[in-house]
Enzyme design. Structure first.
Site, mmCIF file in Angstrom:
data_model
loop_
_atom_site.group_PDB
_atom_site.id
_atom_site.type_symbol
_atom_site.label_atom_id
_atom_site.label_comp_id
_atom_site.label_asym_id
_atom_site.label_seq_id
_atom_site.Cartn_x
_atom_site.Cartn_y
_atom_site.Cartn_z
ATOM 1 N N ASP A 47 -6.686 19.988 116.927
ATOM 2 C CA ASP A 47 -7.653 18.957 116.548
ATOM 3 C C ASP A 47 -8.222 19.220 115.157
ATOM 4 O O ASP A 47 -7.992 20.279 114.559
ATOM 5 C CB ASP A 47 -8.803 18.914 117.556
ATOM 6 C CG ASP A 47 -8.355 18.422 118.922
ATOM 7 O OD1 ASP A 47 -7.368 17.668 118.985
ATOM 8 O OD2 ASP A 47 -8.989 18.797 119.930
ATOM 9 N N TYR A 106 -4.847 30.868 122.686
ATOM 10 C CA TYR A 106 -5.920 30.485 121.774
ATOM 11 C C TYR A 106 -7.022 31.534 121.812
ATOM 12 O O TYR A 106 -7.271 32.159 122.851
ATOM 13 C CB TYR A 106 -6.519 29.133 122.173
ATOM 14 C CG TYR A 106 -5.714 27.927 121.773
ATOM 15 C CD1 TYR A 106 -5.981 27.253 120.572
ATOM 16 C CD2 TYR A 106 -4.693 27.446 122.584
ATOM 17 C CE1 TYR A 106 -5.250 26.127 120.206
ATOM 18 C CE2 TYR A 106 -3.958 26.324 122.217
ATOM 19 C CZ TYR A 106 -4.238 25.666 121.031
ATOM 20 O OH TYR A 106 -3.511 24.562 120.672
#
Length: 243
Positions: A47, A106
């Protein structure tokens, strides 16, 4: 292509109209060098503002391997300081950066003391967060589950089931923490929603066991707020073949 980027100046990975993305920036540089359009496909769609320590993309190039170092140097000179192209590696013609990946990891970074050196790549957290409770909650997310409650609405995914194999907060030092999460795939906004929910647990807004109910409700409104993207890093991607 093995690369990394700092996401602050980009509207995410994926090319889109009227916005600067990592993908479009690299494609423009490739097209200038090759004198033809060269599309690339990334392993994921980070994003806006999200960073990548490791991103993999595939592309088709008709180039002498001996010219690879010159191409890498040229790309790095054109894409700007927030993107780094580390290498180009030959793979099978049907290799796919996104669909062949077997896991992704992540990291989300948080610091509990204000620092002029941390705020751009880490989230300033309250010093009294209960990280032990947050880890109890995180452990309940591990497994093959439906993560609809942690996904952005109206996405184009066929399924919201992900196999989560790791989720834990790790203490780096007295004032710095990181959240590590690994799965075979991630939904849009999933990691930031998971972290936001765990922060609610750490603030005492809900008990750790509440995450089970959130999962079962399959409703994005049941989970916590989405955390800022600047502290999130796509950290690692694994494949079933070497390159």
């Amino acid at each position: 292509m093995h690369l990394a980027y700092r996401g602050e100046k980009f509207h995410g990975w994926q090319s889109q109209p009227n916005a600067v993305s990592v993908q479009s920036t690299i494609e423009q540089a490739l097209s200038r060098f090759m004198r033809r359009p060269v599309p690339i496909v990334g392993a994921g769609r980070t994003d806006a503002g999200v960073n990548a320590r490791m991103m993999i993309a595939h592309l088709d190039l008709d180039i002498d391997p001996a010219d690879t170092p010159r191409l890498i140097a040229a790309l790095n000179s054109m894409v700007g300081r927030d993107i780094a192209i580390y290498g180009l590696h030959p793979v099978a013609p049907d290799a796919h950066a996104r669909f062949d990946a077997t896991s992704r990891t992540y990291h989300y970074y948080a610091h509990t003391r204000k620092s002029p050196f941390s705020h751009q790549l880490s989230w300033l957290a309250s010093h009294d967060l209960d990280f032990e409770a947050m880890n109890r909650a995180a452990s309940l997310l591990i497994g093959r589950r439906d993560f609809t409650s942690f996904s952005k609405l109206h996405t184009d995914t066929v399924t919201n089931i992900c196999d989560l194999t790791a989720a834990r907060w790790e203490r780096i030092d007295d004032t710095n923490w990181r959240f590590v999460i690994t799965a075979d795939r991630f939904l849009r906004n999933m990691v930031r929603a998971v972290v936001g929910t765990l922060v609610d647990v750490g603030r005492g807004k809900m008990p750790p066991e509440a995450v089970i109910d959130i999962l079962n409700r399959q409703n994005r409104c049941a989970a916590g707020t989405s955390m800022p993207g600047h502290a999130l890093f796509l950290w690692d991607i694994t494949y079933p073949y070497p390159f």
